[in-house]
Design a protein around this motif. Structure first.
Motif, PDB file in Angstrom:
ATOM      1  N   GLY A   1       0.678  -1.226   0.014  1.00 44.64           N
ATOM      2  CA  GLY A   1       0.123  -0.077  -0.158  1.00 44.64           C
ATOM      3  C   GLY A   1       0.805   1.196   0.059  1.00 44.64           C
ATOM      4  N   TYR A   2       1.993   1.119  -0.424  1.00 39.78           N
ATOM      5  CA  TYR A   2       2.857   2.515  -0.327  1.00 39.78           C
ATOM      6  C   TYR A   2       2.400   3.718  -0.968  1.00 39.78           C
ATOM      7  CZ  TYR A   2       7.261   4.967  -0.557  1.00 39.78           C
ATOM      8  OH  TYR A   2       8.246   6.110  -0.692  1.00 39.78           O
TER       9      TYR A   2
ATOM     10  N   SER B   1      -0.231   4.376  -1.896  1.00 41.29           N
ATOM     11  CA  SER B   1      -1.322   5.098  -1.641  1.00 41.29           C
ATOM     12  C   SER B   1      -1.136   6.332  -0.509  1.00 41.29           C
ATOM     13  CB  SER B   1      -2.499   3.995  -0.834  1.00 41.29           C
ATOM     14  OG  SER B   1      -2.073   3.561   0.419  1.00 41.29           O
ATOM     15  N   LEU B   2       0.078   6.205  -0.140  1.00 41.49           N
ATOM     16  CA  LEU B   2       0.388   7.246   1.056  1.00 41.49           C
ATOM     17  C   LEU B   2       0.505   8.661   0.465  1.00 41.49           C
ATOM     18  CD1 LEU B   2       2.297   4.921   3.415  1.00 41.49           C
ATOM     19  CD2 LEU B   2      -0.343   5.721   3.539  1.00 41.49           C
ATOM     20  N   GLY B   3       0.911   8.643  -0.645  1.00 37.97           N
ATOM     21  CA  GLY B   3       1.184  10.212  -1.270  1.00 37.97           C
ATOM     22  C   GLY B   3       2.638  10.386  -1.456  1.00 37.97           C
ATOM     23  N   GLU B   4       2.872  11.355  -2.158  1.00 33.74           N
ATOM     24  CA  GLU B   4       4.541  11.829  -2.059  1.00 33.74           C
ATOM     25  C   GLU B   4       5.124  12.273  -0.935  1.00 33.74           C
ATOM     26  OE1 GLU B   4       6.065  12.427  -5.438  1.00 33.74           O
ATOM     27  OE2 GLU B   4       4.420  11.439  -6.363  1.00 33.74           O
ATOM     28  N   LEU B   5       6.413  11.894  -0.661  1.00 30.14           N
ATOM     29  CA  LEU B   5       7.293  12.375   0.274  1.00 30.14           C
ATOM     30  C   LEU B   5       7.435  13.753   0.045  1.00 30.14           C
ATOM     31  CD1 LEU B   5       8.072   9.110   0.143  1.00 30.14           C
ATOM     32  CD2 LEU B   5       9.938   9.855   1.664  1.00 30.14           C
TER      33      LEU B   5
ATOM     34  N   GLU C   1      14.526   1.560   3.723  1.00 35.10           N
ATOM     35  CA  GLU C   1      14.516   0.727   2.378  1.00 35.10           C
ATOM     36  C   GLU C   1      13.634   1.674   1.570  1.00 35.10           C
ATOM     37  OE1 GLU C   1      12.650  -2.998   3.047  1.00 35.10           O
ATOM     38  OE2 GLU C   1      13.864  -3.443   4.857  1.00 35.10           O
ATOM     39  N   PRO C   2      13.554   1.132   0.191  1.00 37.23           N
ATOM     40  CA  PRO C   2      13.013   1.958  -0.755  1.00 37.23           C
ATOM     41  C   PRO C   2      11.519   2.573  -0.218  1.00 37.23           C
ATOM     42  CG  PRO C   2      14.088   0.591  -2.003  1.00 37.23           C
ATOM     43  CD  PRO C   2      14.199   0.024  -0.449  1.00 37.23           C
ATOM     44  N   GLN C   3      10.818   1.568   0.589  1.00 36.34           N
ATOM     45  CA  GLN C   3       9.295   1.672   0.867  1.00 36.34           C
ATOM     46  C   GLN C   3       9.355   2.376   2.246  1.00 36.34           C
ATOM     47  OE1 GLN C   3      10.171  -1.315  -0.168  1.00 36.34           O
ATOM     48  NE2 GLN C   3       9.820  -1.107  -2.377  1.00 36.34           N
ATOM     49  N   SER C   4      10.287   2.987   2.927  1.00 36.14           N
ATOM     50  CA  SER C   4      10.276   3.555   4.212  1.00 36.14           C
ATOM     51  C   SER C   4       9.606   4.955   4.380  1.00 36.14           C
ATOM     52  CB  SER C   4      11.850   3.630   4.628  1.00 36.14           C
ATOM     53  OG  SER C   4      12.534   2.627   5.000  1.00 36.14           O
ATOM     54  N   ARG C   5       8.953   5.068   5.413  1.00 42.03           N
ATOM     55  CA  ARG C   5       8.121   6.350   5.592  1.00 42.03           C
ATOM     56  C   ARG C   5       8.571   6.625   6.938  1.00 42.03           C
ATOM     57  NH1 ARG C   5       4.401   8.546   1.743  1.00 42.03           N
ATOM     58  NH2 ARG C   5       4.577  10.229   3.338  1.00 42.03           N
ATOM     59  N   LEU C   6       8.186   7.971   7.404  1.00 37.46           N
ATOM     60  CA  LEU C   6       7.945   8.284   8.766  1.00 37.46           C
ATOM     61  C   LEU C   6       6.543   8.198   9.091  1.00 37.46           C
ATOM     62  CD1 LEU C   6      10.163  11.525   8.979  1.00 37.46           C
ATOM     63  CD2 LEU C   6      10.807   9.340   9.602  1.00 37.46           C
TER      64      LEU C   6
ATOM     65  N   THR D   1      -6.853   2.644   1.015  1.00 34.29           N
ATOM     66  CA  THR D   1      -6.005   1.582   0.772  1.00 34.29           C
ATOM     67  C   THR D   1      -5.652   0.815   2.077  1.00 34.29           C
ATOM     68  OG1 THR D   1      -5.564   2.528  -1.515  1.00 34.29           O
ATOM     69  CG2 THR D   1      -4.228   0.573  -0.663  1.00 34.29           C
ATOM     70  N   ASP D   2      -5.865  -0.384   1.999  1.00 33.71           N
ATOM     71  CA  ASP D   2      -5.065  -1.099   3.049  1.00 33.71           C
ATOM     72  C   ASP D   2      -3.565  -1.144   3.038  1.00 33.71           C
ATOM     73  OD1 ASP D   2      -7.961  -1.744   3.893  1.00 33.71           O
ATOM     74  OD2 ASP D   2      -7.661  -3.834   3.149  1.00 33.71           O
ATOM     75  N   LEU D   3      -3.107  -1.240   4.256  1.00 30.11           N
ATOM     76  CA  LEU D   3      -1.652  -1.335   4.276  1.00 30.11           C
ATOM     77  C   LEU D   3      -1.137  -2.283   4.931  1.00 30.11           C
ATOM     78  CD1 LEU D   3      -1.296   2.715   5.643  1.00 30.11           C
ATOM     79  CD2 LEU D   3      -1.048   1.666   3.434  1.00 30.11           C
ATOM     80  N   THR D   4       0.161  -2.812   4.781  1.00 31.96           N
ATOM     81  CA  THR D   4       1.011  -3.654   5.612  1.00 31.96           C
ATOM     82  C   THR D   4       2.182  -3.030   6.112  1.00 31.96           C
ATOM     83  OG1 THR D   4      -0.011  -5.708   4.698  1.00 31.96           O
ATOM     84  CG2 THR D   4       1.967  -6.007   5.875  1.00 31.96           C
ATOM     85  N   ILE D   5       2.700  -2.920   7.184  1.00 29.54           N
ATOM     86  CA  ILE D   5       3.842  -2.167   7.741  1.00 29.54           C
ATOM     87  C   ILE D   5       4.557  -2.983   8.593  1.00 29.54           C
ATOM     88  CG2 ILE D   5       2.610   0.064   7.488  1.00 29.54           C
ATOM     89  CD1 ILE D   5       2.810  -0.011  10.654  1.00 29.54           C
ATOM     90  N   GLU D   6       5.872  -2.919   8.392  1.00 34.26           N
ATOM     91  CA  GLU D   6       6.890  -3.395   9.391  1.00 34.26           C
ATOM     92  C   GLU D   6       7.502  -2.159  10.284  1.00 34.26           C
ATOM     93  OE1 GLU D   6      10.726  -6.200   9.350  1.00 34.26           O
ATOM     94  OE2 GLU D   6       9.547  -5.855   7.404  1.00 34.26           O
ATOM     95  N   ILE D   7       7.617  -2.275  11.528  1.00 36.73           N
ATOM     96  CA  ILE D   7       8.361  -1.437  12.547  1.00 36.73           C
ATOM     97  C   ILE D   7       9.701  -1.963  12.581  1.00 36.73           C
ATOM     98  CG2 ILE D   7       8.598  -0.267  14.702  1.00 36.73           C
ATOM     99  CD1 ILE D   7       5.316  -0.835  14.833  1.00 36.73           C
TER     100      ILE D   7
END
Length: 112
Positions: free
Chosen positions: A58-59, A61-65, A80-85, A94-100
């Motif tokens: 779902g990366y 769906s979160l919009g631009e950094l 990683e390329p799919q990292s976000r704060l 959109t559903d998400l799967t995240i890893e802390i």
């Protein structure tokens, strides 16, 4: 409501978890509202990297950094390329799967 699947994290949610969040909520707010005590040393003001997450699904769906988030992410542990704060990642429909990530760069953890 958007479903957020959190992959297992040894300290914060050892079994993993699935939560729901309203669109417009940050991932960080959603985690905290559901008892997952992700670090957020700057009180969600985009001034540190302690709330760093990796978005496994779902990366887009979160919009631009924005530029400040990009600059901070360069200092995050386990980038990683799919990292976000998570304080800047705003939930859409959109559903998400995240890893802390296992570690943060917070050298002075409060309330722990």
């Amino acid at each position: 409501m958007t479903v957020i699947k959190i992959l297992p994290h040894a300290e914060l949610c050892p079994q993993g978890r699935t939560i729901e969040a309203a669109p417009g909520t940050s991932v960080c707010e959603a985690l905290l509202e559901n008892g997952i005590e992700i670090e957020h040393a700057c009180d969600m003001s985009c001034a540190c990297t302690t709330c760093h997450v990796v978005v496994r699904q779902g990366y887009d769906s979160l919009g631009e950094l924005d530029e400040s988030e990009e600059d901070l992410l360069d200092r995050a542990w386990g980038l990683e390329p799919q990292s976000r704060l998570s304080c800047q990642a705003i939930v859409s429909g959109t559903d998400l799967t995240i890893e802390i990530p296992k570690y943060t760069i917070n050298h002075a953890r409060e309330n722990h």
